[in-house]
Scaffold this active site. Sequence first.
Site, mmCIF file in Angstrom:
data_model
loop_
_atom_site.group_PDB
_atom_site.id
_atom_site.type_symbol
_atom_site.label_atom_id
_atom_site.label_comp_id
_atom_site.label_asym_id
_atom_site.label_seq_id
_atom_site.Cartn_x
_atom_site.Cartn_y
_atom_site.Cartn_z
ATOM 1 C CB SER A 71 9.278 26.276 21.181
ATOM 2 O OG SER A 71 8.809 25.211 20.340
ATOM 3 C CB SER B 207 5.694 25.024 19.566
ATOM 4 O OG SER B 207 6.031 24.843 20.914
ATOM 5 C CE LYS C 88 10.468 24.432 17.191
ATOM 6 N NZ LYS C 88 9.237 23.989 17.911
#
Lengths: 488, 65
Positions: free
Chosen positions: A156, A180, A82
């Site tokens: 996310s 997330s 990420k």
Amino acid sequence: MEDSELAYLSAAEQGRLIRSRKLSPVELVQHSLARIERYDPVLRAYITVCAEAALAAAREAETEIGRGRYRGPLHGLPFGVKDQLCTRGIKTTLGSRIFADHIPDHDATVITRLRNAGAILIGKENLHEFGKGGTHVFYHGQPRNPWDIARTPSSSSSGSGIAPAAGFSSGSIGEDTGGSIRGPAAANGVVGLRPTFGRVSRHGGLMYAWTADTLGPLTRTVEDNALFLQAIAGYDERDPLTSRREVPAYGAALGKDLKGMRLVVVREMTWPDGVHPEVRAAMESAIEVLRSLGATVGEISLPWAKHAIPLGMLTSDADVASMYVPLLRSRWAEFDAGTRSRMATAAMVPAAVYSRAMRARAVVRNQILAAFDRYDALLCSTSLKPAGLIDEAREVVRSAADMAQRIILRRISTHPFGVANVPTLAVPAGFTQAGLPLSLQIAGKPFAEATVYRVGHAYEQATPWHTRHPALAETTRAARVIENGVTS
Amino acid sequence: MNLTAQQAREMAHLIGLDIPEADLKVVALRLASLLTAMEAIERELGPLMDKTEPIPPVFPQEPAD
């Protein structure tokens, strides 16, 4: 071996082929890069692809292995992270226009550890801005669900879920505060683990919810997930909140049946008003599979779990917002509209309310932890609905009803385990009739990652869901149709 | 709880934020919803909260095996 066959092998199998020198790390990385080049203009899993560095690392791995210096099961495998995790000399954007050119001078600990294990960083993955769910417009491109590009890959750690699902990498590292990792795992049909807080170092992660943020793997199988966790778990002097507990051999938990295990479905997180009928049916089916494997499966009420969502927003969001107030003052318009309204709200939470909310978090957590006195693992679906259409899934707030439905209820399955800071695994649990992935969530007591892996692996091996993969050639065709304006 | 845009504007000013009108209603709505939820939590859990310290749920406060 056909194009998609290699891409969709488990990381464990790719590793076995590399170890036996039937597969070259260079071949695997080239294969991943080719798929990214072909499909990622549509899916937008990556913000930055490290093609040259990845190929150089693959050649180095090939040489090492050729000389008999095999580092372990991740040696030569491509992974992504990420884009919230610092990478030395590589852009780390947090999905934001404001940090579009930000280049850190150090690597996050998890990246260092994966590199030490011989894994190869292939790219930085797309995310909701600053890792906060609710981005309206993605500055670095709209991430899309590989099973249906009109649908959201969830938030996310969006790109971290897309990448293993699309066969772009052998696995990803995402970040989970309230769901997330688990949300994108569910939406994209892969396995995602939120580890116990303190199990994995947060050093080098640009995230400020210091009582809830965790880093964990997203992979195609449970075994793969355990391999990645094995490489990144453990004490780190650069993160004072990491545990000094010994890291167990997670692979030892796999392959066991569930005889004698006491599992329990959390009523409020599984069957609330609004649960989609196909999600309900998949959950009922999963319970039967788990029983057939020897577990007892009961049902429990945890009535305070519903409070976890507002409590997380009143506390963890406030912790994050406190770090961004200076930027909100000076660069308001450069934030995404969804991010800035969420952060400004959290920045305005009165201190007395924050403190009371922290007390309430402890109360809610204690109720969840008490359930582990009687049960080995708690169960619920990972999401109440299959992945929604991108436009409809945007967290636009126009009324109190929007706040209740789009912000609060949507998170009921994931936030309580985040507030409780317990290890929680999301595993594929079927598909809707339209072909969208569904997911089962398994939570254990603190530091019981081996338990959730044991349950998840037994369930996975008894079901066919992890063997199905998205047809990306059709995805590309669909994208062309959209570009030509035939549909929207 | 009702929170007007004007009240939200004044709260924002306290921390140096000048929120544009277009965003102010959303912020007021979000904050009012969270504070309303907190009122409900106080009603349900208040006495227990009074007896529970707000210790962050992080290591080394994890229970032993």
